[in-house]
Structures are given as structure tokens and as C-alpha cells.
Design an enzyme around this catalytic site. Structure first.
Site, PDB file in Angstrom:
ATOM      1  N   PRO A 159       0.806  -1.234   0.000  1.00 29.48           N
ATOM      2  CA  PRO A 159       0.000   0.000   0.000  1.00 29.48           C
ATOM      3  C   PRO A 159       0.833   1.274   0.000  1.00 29.48           C
ATOM      4  O   PRO A 159       0.283   2.362  -0.154  1.00 29.48           O
ATOM      5  CB  PRO A 159      -0.810  -0.122   1.302  1.00 29.48           C
ATOM      6  N   GLU A 191       2.407  -5.120   5.614  1.00 26.04           N
ATOM      7  CA  GLU A 191       2.391  -4.152   6.700  1.00 26.04           C
ATOM      8  C   GLU A 191       3.758  -3.552   6.987  1.00 26.04           C
ATOM      9  O   GLU A 191       3.861  -2.528   7.672  1.00 26.04           O
ATOM     10  CB  GLU A 191       1.852  -4.819   7.974  1.00 26.04           C
ATOM     11  N   HIS A 192       4.819  -4.183   6.493  1.00 24.78           N
ATOM     12  CA  HIS A 192       6.157  -3.661   6.741  1.00 24.78           C
ATOM     13  C   HIS A 192       7.092  -4.198   5.665  1.00 24.78           C
ATOM     14  O   HIS A 192       6.711  -5.057   4.856  1.00 24.78           O
ATOM     15  CB  HIS A 192       6.658  -4.076   8.138  1.00 24.78           C
ATOM     16  N   ALA A 193       8.306  -3.684   5.636  1.00 21.27           N
ATOM     17  CA  ALA A 193       9.285  -4.126   4.651  1.00 21.27           C
ATOM     18  C   ALA A 193       9.584  -5.613   4.823  1.00 21.27           C
ATOM     19  O   ALA A 193       9.664  -6.121   5.951  1.00 21.27           O
ATOM     20  CB  ALA A 193      10.570  -3.314   4.794  1.00 21.27           C
ATOM     21  N   GLY A 216       2.675  -3.532  -6.800  1.00 21.73           N
ATOM     22  CA  GLY A 216       3.653  -2.587  -6.282  1.00 21.73           C
ATOM     23  C   GLY A 216       4.691  -2.275  -7.336  1.00 21.73           C
ATOM     24  O   GLY A 216       4.457  -2.460  -8.534  1.00 21.73           O
ATOM     25  N   GLY A 217       5.861  -1.832  -6.893  1.00 13.19           N
ATOM     26  CA  GLY A 217       6.933  -1.473  -7.799  1.00 13.19           C
ATOM     27  C   GLY A 217       8.011  -2.535  -7.865  1.00 13.19           C
ATOM     28  O   GLY A 217       7.809  -3.703  -7.504  1.00 13.19           O
ATOM     29  N   ASP A 218       9.201  -2.127  -8.330  1.00 11.03           N
ATOM     30  CA  ASP A 218      10.312  -3.065  -8.458  1.00 11.03           C
ATOM     31  C   ASP A 218      10.760  -3.607  -7.108  1.00 11.03           C
ATOM     32  O   ASP A 218      11.205  -4.754  -7.004  1.00 11.03           O
ATOM     33  CB  ASP A 218      11.488  -2.371  -9.160  1.00 11.03           C
ATOM     34  N   ARG A 331      13.801  12.838  -5.801  1.00 13.90           N
ATOM     35  CA  ARG A 331      15.116  12.710  -5.179  1.00 13.90           C
ATOM     36  C   ARG A 331      16.134  12.091  -6.128  1.00 13.90           C
ATOM     37  O   ARG A 331      17.334  12.379  -6.038  1.00 13.90           O
ATOM     38  CB  ARG A 331      15.012  11.878  -3.899  1.00 13.90           C
ATOM     39  N   GLY A 533      17.867  -1.396  -6.916  1.00 12.88           N
ATOM     40  CA  GLY A 533      17.329  -0.366  -6.037  1.00 12.88           C
ATOM     41  C   GLY A 533      17.623  -0.561  -4.569  1.00 12.88           C
ATOM     42  O   GLY A 533      17.118   0.204  -3.741  1.00 12.88           O
TER      43      GLY A 533
END
Length: 572
Positions: A159, A191-193, A216-218, A331, A533
């Protein structure tokens, strides 16, 4: 001469009050308007996804591959109402017989511009209920017999990726398509990494699913492959910490619903970062094999990589951008400008094992596309040698034999050392870092950018966005390799390197541009590795390519010619 497909059904049906000859065979659904039929309006997508203008044509013939039919449904018009041809409703007049259960609708894939897919539909009116049911049953049977189509999926939603729209994208654009296709899902919102990675490693009952989908992303995709590959090796008794081990390929396919900032992997395997397109690739059961690089340090596993390993410029950009996460995607632009101005270079030794006896080179004009001949040939070649694939330790002369190839060594000062396992194309860089890199040929393109002037380095960077050959520069060399190692020039203990990396990451948000600039006499001894990344804590690494270790719900980027003809109609 290719034998024509056997005809399963042939009927005269109506589409918007126009008569059509509709035929169905094992691979194709076709409908052709009869010459005596009046002019009709083209079909318009009426599903939950946004519609777009279709080109006008004479309606002579339409064909849809059975493999690209999403679903078929009977239209039940009970309740005394019927839809007009113009889309409105009218009351059935007294004495008029309703066409209850005499129409069926086929939902299918329709191609748009820039490799985007959409869900379109066409409704056929049958002369009798029996005819309608026969058509619906035949199409559903063909779809059910397609073993490549998933029936149950494990879905992970991040999310917080990108603009924090992952949950909304799935609920509004993807879930309705899965429901129409009859795919059941188990959804987990992370909920977390590393939530998805840890769940796949220990808790997930993988035998219950036909695939894993990440929204999600990469970074989210990286979590999925780390969890799935690790779990596969543990189940197969393979030690992932040993760089000499041949890893077992994963049986479950992975789907990527793009909702991140870059979506590099999705862009390289589908051709667009559109969530509806990716969902449709999952539904039709596409399969695209993909190479994975394992990264080790002193016989200790660090990470897996599927797109980019970057030392020097791209490693510094990532390290600096991590201090500016509050800025969002902007960034990367600021950190890129800053690292370009500082112009750091690093000394080190690169040893690599060239890929011999394979098709293709990094300087090819041809690109990796759907049904790539290079990937098929090289993948088969490497699979035949898999049992005899053993790596010997390097001798003092760095001349080691492995499967008939010799290690080569390059020492020097580098602005960037990049290993691209795919083109790494994205909307900002349509060609990518290595335009001719292949997804599943068992190799990676090792790109070495030697020390040069800022202007020369700028020319190299600008060629990522132009049609010029970005490797046609004196200070740039590229090699297609199966394995490589890097050792920094300054010999330090592992603990010292890791400690210094941590100290460098604690710098101020707005540090001066001249900090650590070579002209100041305080050039850094080493950079960081950018692994898809993520920052690696070690600089001396050993990288090995594992051919076709995973499979995605994708088919590679299609050429425009695929859109024109689907094949000849069924033989009668």
C-alpha cells in the site's frame, strides 16, 4: 503445409441486428458479417475498464484467439426488460416473447497503442436457447482445458509503493477482471518491509496456488523473488549460500501489477506499466522465463538481481537518494545531478567469464521480443550443459577454465560498472542501459565506463535517451558474460568497509556538492553496489547468472506485426 484446425461449431448468429457467420475451432473464434446484412455500428467495450475509440471498418471479418478470451457469460434478461441496440432499456410489449437466455457475451483481449491491452466484448444473439447453451458450453470447455490459465492466485499488495495507490489500483482495476475470469485470490496487504518475502519463505502454502501476484513497484517484485527462490531452494535441498550451486527453477509464475515509481521489470517484460494490461496477461496465462543473478561475498549470499547491478555512478545516486526519501521520486533527479557534478571514479579489478557459443552480442540492433529466438537457443544450450556446469577456483594468473571459457581480468579506474540482465528500459530511458540485453539467455551485459571528462560522461548518459549507440565511445566497453567478480583497489577488511558505508549513509540531507570530490583530495576509496534499487553492504562481490530461474505472467514485448493477423479462420 499446416493442417487447418478442426471446426467445432458453426452458426448464423446476430450482432446488433446484423447477421454473422460465427465459427469456433480449437484456437480461434471468428465472426464474419454476411454480405446481405445491413451496416452495423462497431462493437464498443462495455466492461468496467475505460473504453477508447475504435477504428471504423466494414466489419467484413473479426477473429479472436481462444487463448485470449477472458470469459463467456449468458445474458439473462429476466424481469420483463430488454436492452436496446443503443444501450438503453425498453419495456417488453404485451404478447412479445422475451429472448431470455438466448444471448451470450464473449469478453476478450483487445490490443491498443503502446502495447496496452483492454477488455472488449461482443454479444451474440442465438436463434434458440439450445444453440446459446451449446456455444457457451463449448467456449467454457476450451478455456477450462487450457492448463496455463491460473485458477487460484496469492496476491501481495504494497500500500506504500509509488504514490500509495496500490490498494486502489487492485480493487478498482484488477480484482473485477480476476472475478470475471473466475480466478479466486488470497490477498495479503503487506504491513512492513520484507513482509511478503518472509511470508513466502515460511508460512505460504504454495501448493495451493497457481501463481503469485505482487501489486507494487520493483522493490515489491524483488521481495517476491527473494522469498520464492529461497523457498524453492530450501524445499529442494539446495544451499543458496554457495555460489557454485546450480539453483532449482521456481515452479510458480509471478505476476506484476505495476503501482510503483519506475516499474522497470514490468516495462521490460510487457512493454508498458499499465495495470490492466498486466492483469490480462495473468488471466490468459502467459509465461515468460527470466534470468536471475545471485550475488555472493566470500561464500555468503547477499541478494538476487533481475535488472541492474550498478557500482560507481548508479550506486552513489542510490546511496545519496536514500537520504532524501522525503522528496519522493524527485530525489533521484537531484541525486543524479549531484553525483554527476562530483564526478567520482573508483579503482578496482573486474574479472569476468565471457559467454561463448551463444547467439547475440550487446551491440546487436535486434531487441529481445516475444518468442525471442536468442533466448530459446541460448536457454536450451545452457540447459544441456547444466549438469557439467562447474566453476573452478581462479589461479594466480586469473586464467580459469569453466565450460570451455577463460576468465578475463580488467584493472582500472571506473566511473561506473553496470551489469544489465535486461534492457532496463523505462519511460525516461526508452532504450535502457543495454538495449540488446535478453531476458532469458543466461547472460548479463557487463558495462564498464572508464574514467573520463564530465562532458564525455554526459554524452554517454544522454545516449540512453537517443538513438545513438551508447557503447560507441572510447571510454566505454561492454561484454556479454555468464559470471563476473569485482574487487575494489583499496584492500580493507569486511568490517571496515561495512562500517564506512554506514557512516557515509548518515550524512546530512543537504551536503555540499564538493564533499568527497576528487579535486578536494579526499576521493572515496569505494562506492556502493545498487542491486535493483537496494544498497549492498559489501563491495567485493561474485555474481553468477542463473538461466531462466523464474517465470512471469508475461510474454515479452510484442512486435507490431503480431497485432495485424491472428491467423487463418477455421477450416470448414
Amino acid at each position: 503445409m499446416e493442417r487447418p484446425a478442426r471446426l467445432l461449431l458453426l452458426s448464423e448468429l446476430r450482432v446488433r441486428n446484423a447477421a454473422y457467420d460465427v465459427s469456433l475451432c480449437q484456437s480461434l473464434l471468428t465472426w464474419k458479417r454476411r454480405a446481405s446484412s445491413p451496416v452495423y455500428h462497431p462493437f464498443r467495450p462495455r466492461f468496467c475498464v475505460p473504453s477508447f475509440r475504435r477504428r471504423l471498418d466494414s466489419g467484413v471479418s473479426h477473429a479472436v484467439s481462444v487463448s485470449e478470451i477472458i470469459s463467456v457469460r449468458e445474458e439473462d434478461e429476466e424481469g420483463g426488460s430488454r436492452r436496446r441496440d443503443d444501450g438503453s432499456w425498453k419495456k417488453i410489449q404485451e404478447g412479445e416473447e422475451p429472448d431470455c437466455r438466448q444471448t451470450f457475451t464473449v469478453l476478450y483481449v483487445e490490443r491498443g497503442r503502446q502495447h496496452r491491452w483492454r477488455c472488449a466484448e461482443v454479444t451474440f444473439t442465438c436463434p434458440s436457447e439450445a444453440t446459446c447453451q451449446r456455444w457457451v458450453a463449448s467456449i467454457r470447455e476450451l478455456l477450462a482445458n487450457n492448463a496455463s490459465r491460473p485458477k487460484r492466485l496469492l496476491v501481495y499488495i504494497n500500500p506504500y509503493s509509488g504514490k500509495k495507490q496500490g490498494k486502489r489500483i487492485y480493487e478498482q482495476k484488477v480484482a473485477p477482471l480476476f472475478a470475471q475470469a473466475g480466478i479466486s485470490t488470497d490477498v495479503i496487504v503487506t504491513e512492513h518491509a520484507n513482509h511478503a518475502r518472509d511470508h513466502l519463505r515460511t508460512e505460504a502454502e504454495l501448493k495451493q496456488f497457481d501463481g503469485v501476484v505482487c501489486v507494487g513497484g520493483d522493490g515489491m517484485f524483488s521481495e517476491i523473488i527473494h522469498g520464492l527462490i529461497w523457498r524453492t531452494q530450501m524445499d529442494g535441498g539446495v544451499n543458496p549460500n554457495c555460489p557454485e550451486e546450480a539453483l532449482s527453477p521456481c515452479s510458480l509464475r509471478i505476476g506484476i501489477i505495476p503501482a510503483g515509481s519506475t516499474d522497470c521489470t514490468c516495462f521490460a517484460t510487457v512493454g508498458t506499466n499499465d495495470p490492466v494490461t498486466s492483469a490480462l496477461h495473468v488471466i490468459v496465462g502467459d509465461s515468460q522465463a527470466m534470468d536471475v543473478c545471485s550475488v555472493h561475498h566470500n561464500n555468503s549470499f547477499l541478494r538476487y538481481s533481475v535488472s541492474l547491478l550498478g557500482y560507481g555512478f548508479y550506486g552513489d545516486v542510490l546511496t545519496d537518494s536514500e537520504r532524501k526519501r522525503w522528496m519522493g521520486p524527485a530525489r533521484y533527479d537531484l541525486s543524479g545531478l549531484k553525483m554527476f557534478l562530483t564526478h567520482h571514479y573508483y579503482e578496482g579489478t573486474v574479472s569476468y567469464l565471457p559467454a561463448r557459443g551463444i547467439l547475440g552480442t550487446p551491440r546487436d540492433i535486434a531487441r529481445c521480443r516475444s518468442g525471442c529466438v536468442v533466448c530459446q537457443h541460448n536457454g536450451q544450450l545452457l540447459s544441456e550443459k547444466a549438469e557439467s556446469y562447474e566453476v573452478e577456483k581462479e589461479t594466480e594468473s586469473d586464467d580459469v577454465s569453466e565450460s570451455g571459457g577463460d576468465w578475463r581480468t580488467i584493472r582500472g579506474k571506473f566511473l561506473a560498472i553496470n551489469a544489465a540482465s535486461m534492457s532496463c528500459a523505462c519511460p525516461r530511458s526508452p532504450k535502457g542501459l543495454s538495449p540488446a540485453a535478453h531476458l532469458a539467455d543466461g547472460t548479463t551485459d557487463l558495462i564498464l565506463v572508464r574514467k573520463c571528462s564530465r562532458f564525455s560522461f554526459l554524452r554517454h548518459l544522454l545516449r540512453h535517451t537517443s538513438k545513438d549507440d551508447q557503447f560507441d565511445l572510447a571510454f566505454v566497453e561492454v561484454h556479454r558474460v555468464r559470471r563476473f567478480r569485482f574487487t575494489p583497489h583499496h584492500c580493507q577488511s569486511d568490517s571496515d568497509q561495512e562500517l564506512n558505508l554506514q557512516e557515509n549513509n548518515k550524512g546530512q540531507i543537504f551536503s555540499q556538492i564538493c564533499t568527497n570530490h576528487p579535486a578536494c583530495g579526499c576521493a572515496p576509496a569505494y562506492s556502493s553496489w545498487n542491486c535493483d534499487g537496494e544498497i549492498l553492504t559489501h563491495t567485493a562481490i561474485d555474481v553468477r547468472v542463473h538461466c531462466q530461474l523464474i517465470k512471469l505472467f508475461a510474454r515479452g514485448i510484442e512486435e507490431p506485426t503480431v497485432f495485424e493477423d491472428l491467423g487463418s479462420p477455421c477450416a470448414i
